[in-house]
Design an enzyme around this catalytic site. Structure first.
Site, PDB file in Angstrom:
ATOM      1  CB  CYS A 192      -4.750  -2.048   6.893  1.00 43.21           C
ATOM      2  SG  CYS A 192      -3.684  -3.291   6.053  1.00 43.21           S
TER       3      CYS A 192
ATOM      4  CG  PHE B 118      -8.772  -4.553  -1.968  1.00 42.42           C
ATOM      5  CD1 PHE B 118      -8.914  -3.186  -1.506  1.00 42.42           C
ATOM      6  CD2 PHE B 118      -8.381  -4.644  -3.212  1.00 42.42           C
ATOM      7  CE1 PHE B 118      -8.482  -2.114  -2.565  1.00 42.42           C
ATOM      8  CE2 PHE B 118      -8.192  -3.626  -4.198  1.00 42.42           C
ATOM      9  CZ  PHE B 118      -8.338  -2.365  -3.818  1.00 42.42           C
TER      10      PHE B 118
ATOM     11  CB  THR C  14      -0.956   0.096   1.367  1.00 44.96           C
ATOM     12  OG1 THR C  14      -1.712  -0.982   1.073  1.00 44.96           O
ATOM     13  CG2 THR C  14      -1.659   1.090   1.311  1.00 44.96           C
TER      14      THR C  14
ATOM     15  CB  ILE D 126     -22.168  -0.327  10.574  1.00 48.41           C
ATOM     16  CG1 ILE D 126     -23.198  -1.265  10.034  1.00 48.41           C
ATOM     17  CG2 ILE D 126     -21.793   0.569   9.630  1.00 48.41           C
ATOM     18  CD1 ILE D 126     -24.828  -0.855   9.715  1.00 48.41           C
TER      19      ILE D 126
HETATM   20  C1  UDX Z   1      -8.617  -4.484   6.526  1.00 51.42           C
HETATM   21  C2  UDX Z   1      -9.057  -4.264   5.219  1.00 51.42           C
HETATM   22  O1  UDX Z   1     -10.543  -4.926   5.471  1.00 51.42           O
HETATM   23  C3  UDX Z   1      -8.655  -5.062   3.940  1.00 51.42           C
HETATM   24  O2  UDX Z   1      -9.404  -5.039   2.874  1.00 51.42           O
HETATM   25  C4  UDX Z   1      -7.304  -4.242   3.702  1.00 51.42           C
HETATM   26  O3  UDX Z   1      -6.636  -5.067   2.720  1.00 51.42           O
HETATM   27  C5  UDX Z   1      -6.437  -4.213   5.159  1.00 51.42           C
HETATM   28  O4  UDX Z   1      -7.299  -3.658   6.169  1.00 51.42           O
HETATM   29  P1  UDX Z   1      -7.808  -5.807   8.508  1.00 51.42           P
HETATM   30  O5  UDX Z   1      -7.072  -4.937   8.921  1.00 51.42           O
HETATM   31  O6  UDX Z   1      -7.128  -7.363   8.372  1.00 51.42           O
HETATM   32  O7  UDX Z   1      -8.183  -5.441   6.965  1.00 51.42           O
HETATM   33  O8  UDX Z   1      -8.935  -5.999   9.600  1.00 51.42           O
HETATM   34  P2  UDX Z   1     -10.473  -5.923   9.410  1.00 51.42           P
HETATM   35  O9  UDX Z   1     -11.186  -7.229   9.483  1.00 51.42           O
HETATM   36  O10 UDX Z   1     -10.862  -4.990   8.316  1.00 51.42           O
HETATM   37  O11 UDX Z   1     -10.868  -5.112  10.445  1.00 51.42           O
HETATM   38  C6  UDX Z   1     -10.061  -3.899  10.814  1.00 51.42           C
HETATM   39  C7  UDX Z   1     -10.351  -3.144  12.168  1.00 51.42           C
HETATM   40  O12 UDX Z   1     -11.661  -2.667  12.517  1.00 51.42           O
HETATM   41  C8  UDX Z   1     -10.300  -4.165  13.190  1.00 51.42           C
HETATM   42  O13 UDX Z   1     -10.034  -3.607  14.479  1.00 51.42           O
HETATM   43  C9  UDX Z   1     -11.901  -4.535  13.675  1.00 51.42           C
HETATM   44  O14 UDX Z   1     -12.072  -5.119  15.019  1.00 51.42           O
HETATM   45  C10 UDX Z   1     -12.537  -3.203  13.315  1.00 51.42           C
HETATM   46  N1  UDX Z   1     -13.725  -3.097  12.887  1.00 51.42           N
HETATM   47  C11 UDX Z   1     -14.361  -3.743  11.829  1.00 51.42           C
HETATM   48  C12 UDX Z   1     -14.925  -3.044  13.669  1.00 51.42           C
HETATM   49  O15 UDX Z   1     -14.532  -2.198  14.846  1.00 51.42           O
HETATM   50  N2  UDX Z   1     -16.312  -2.704  13.244  1.00 51.42           N
HETATM   51  C13 UDX Z   1     -16.666  -3.381  12.072  1.00 51.42           C
HETATM   52  O16 UDX Z   1     -17.683  -3.357  11.902  1.00 51.42           O
HETATM   53  C14 UDX Z   1     -15.482  -4.115  11.316  1.00 51.42           C
END
Ligand code: UDX
Length: 445
Positions: A266, A155, A121, A256
């Site tokens: 990320c 992604f 990225t 959400i």
């Molecule tokens: C993310 C993107 O989803 C992915 O497409 C990109 O390539 C890298 O970043 P990742 O960091 O592995 O992936 O985790 P993700 O499952 O997206 O969750 C990110 C954070 O958001 C976590 O801390 C998770 O707990 C939080 N989250 C996610 C929430 O608090 N609420 C939600 O509804 C979804």
């Protein structure tokens, strides 16, 4: 096809294993000889469900190899993927020194036409810089070799990385060269079975797409966290509100879920990086700056609830908190930007002792945490013994339906702080717990 993949982190290793699985010959290059040795022996240095099996099988079948020598990796490779880290600098900008170094290495060592693919990225404009550095190195050695630079952001999510790679929603290909686009589409054909899944665009648009996607998802999370905080004030329940808005197909249910704020490698980094890029162009990104601020505040919402609860009992100092979940989300051992660490830091700073358990991230925290006040245990219920309350911070499946009677027996008092809204307020109240979650007033308040 022959591929060279430079960098064996999440993105590099998952891409390498999946490309090998579909019949390509993939040589991974990493500067760390210990990592290369481990991988050659079929051991994966990162926790990712399904990955080790894939690496073992493809290594055994000779399609997946590892080396520290980029010259060897580039031999006969049509594609050279750059999948090295792009850490944040203190000002939020991206440190591109690893990417730039790999570009120079490619320029110094390529022997034939190569399609260089940026999969890390990287801020908009990086592909142009990569092209310039390769050209510079080729000129130094008087080599008139042709090459192309493509932006192909990834992604995948940690914990679902293999299936995300195997069944992508889309594959973004940033290139102006029609032949290169066709070759990239052929490489991705086994994954993106419908050709419409490959979206070809300009290099800068592809680079921007990655940031726009992550910032959009981060915005959804900060939005619902803000709504949750307002729900608590006005006496609404965010779980109902989430269903109420998610049923609108324009909004949708995913991303959400309110909680303890987003963490990981990320979202925090990419939101900050896009803010930084915008400011470099004298544009003030007000919305993104708020997304970031709301998230910082959200990481301490649970800690503040704990502090408020114990205020009437002389404060948190001298009390013990049992904490379940240290990873930034379930199914990973990754603790980067994990809310749990912020919570521990805050409460230990106020004199509380924390006894924590995580199914896989415990060792990573033990290695990192040298400040005292935190004890990491290796069994879920062992964290509870004599603690004044339990806080659940990561949504691991094994925390979803615990033995509440046992929890109650082990704790000094039945007090439960739920940072992920895992439990039914009615049922835990029936079990006799004082229960505090996100976006809903506690029954007693
Ligand atoms: C993310 C993107 O989803 C992915 O497409 C990109 O390539 C890298 O970043 P990742 O960091 O592995 O992936 O985790 P993700 O499952 O997206 O969750 C990110 C954070 O958001 C976590 O801390 C998770 O707990 C939080 N989250 C996610 C929430 O608090 N609420 C939600 O509804 C979804």
């Amino acid at each position: 096809m022959n591929l060279c993949i430079v960098g064996t982190g999440y993105v590099g290793l998952v891409s390498a294993a999946c490309f090998a699985e579909t019949g390509n010959n993939v040589c991974c290059v990493d500067v760390n000889p210990d990592v290369v040795k481990m991988l050659e022996a079929g051991h994966v240095h990162i926790y990712e469900p399904g990955l080790e099996e894939l690496v073992k099988r493809n290594t055994a079948q000779g399609r997946l190899t590892f080396t520290t020598n980029i010259k060897e990796g580039l031999k006969n490779a049509l594609f050279a993927f750059i999948t090295v880290g792009t850490p944040s600098r203190p000002d939020g900008s991206c440190d591109l020194s690893f990417v730039h170094q790999v570009a120079r290495d490619i320029g110094q060592n390529m022997e034939d036409y190569t399609i260089v693919v940026d999969k890390s990225t990287v801020p908009v404009g990086t592909a142009d810089k990569v092209r310039e550095l390769i050209q510079e190195e080729l000129a130094k050695r008087g080599a008139a070799l042709e090459f192309d630079v493509v932006s192909n952001p990834e992604f995948l999510k940690e914990g679902d990385a293999v299936s995300d790679f195997m069944k992508p929603d889309r594959v973004v290909l940033g290139t102006d060269n029609v032949r290169t686009a066709e070759l990239m589409k052929a490489l991705y054909a086994p994954f993106a079975r419908s050709r419409e899944k490959c979206i070809v665009m300009g290099v800068r648009s592809a680079e921007m797409t990655k940031y726009a996607a992550n910032c959009m998802l981060a915005t959804k999370i900060s939005f619902i966290n803000e709504v949750a905080n307002i729900c608590e004030q006005v006496g609404a329940d965010v779980r109902d509100v989430r269903m109420g808005i998610g049923s609108d197909s324009r909004i949708g249910y995913s991303f959400i879920y309110p909680g303890v704020g987003y963490g990981g490698s990320c979202f925090p980094k990419d939101v900050k990086a896009l803010i930084n890029t915008a400011r470099q162009y004298d544009y003030e990104p007000q919305l993104l700056a708020s997304v970031d601020d709301v998230n910082d505040r959200q990481k301490l919402v649970l800690a503040r609830k704990i502090e408020a609860y114990f205020e009437a009992q002389g404060g948190v100092a001298g009390k013990t908190l049992a904490l379940w979940g240290l990873a930034f989300k379930a199914n990973t051992d990754d603790i980067r930007e994990a809310a749990a660490l912020k919570i521990v830091e805050y409460l230990v700073g106020k004199g509380m002792t924390v006894r924590a358990f995580d199914p896989v991230a415990g060792d990573n925290v033990s290695k990192l945490w040298t400040a005292g006040g935190l004890d990491v245990v290796d069994e879920q219920y062992a964290a509870l013994d004599g603690a004044h309350a339990l806080a659940v911070v990561t949504e691991w499946n094994q925390f979803r339906t615990p033995d509440f009677r046992r929890v109650k027996k082990l704790l000094r008092a039945p007090v439960l702080f739920d940072g992920r809204n895992l439990y039914s307020p009615t049922l835990v109240a029936e079990e006799g717990f004082a229960y505090f979650c996100i976006g809903r007033r506690a029954a007693a308040e």
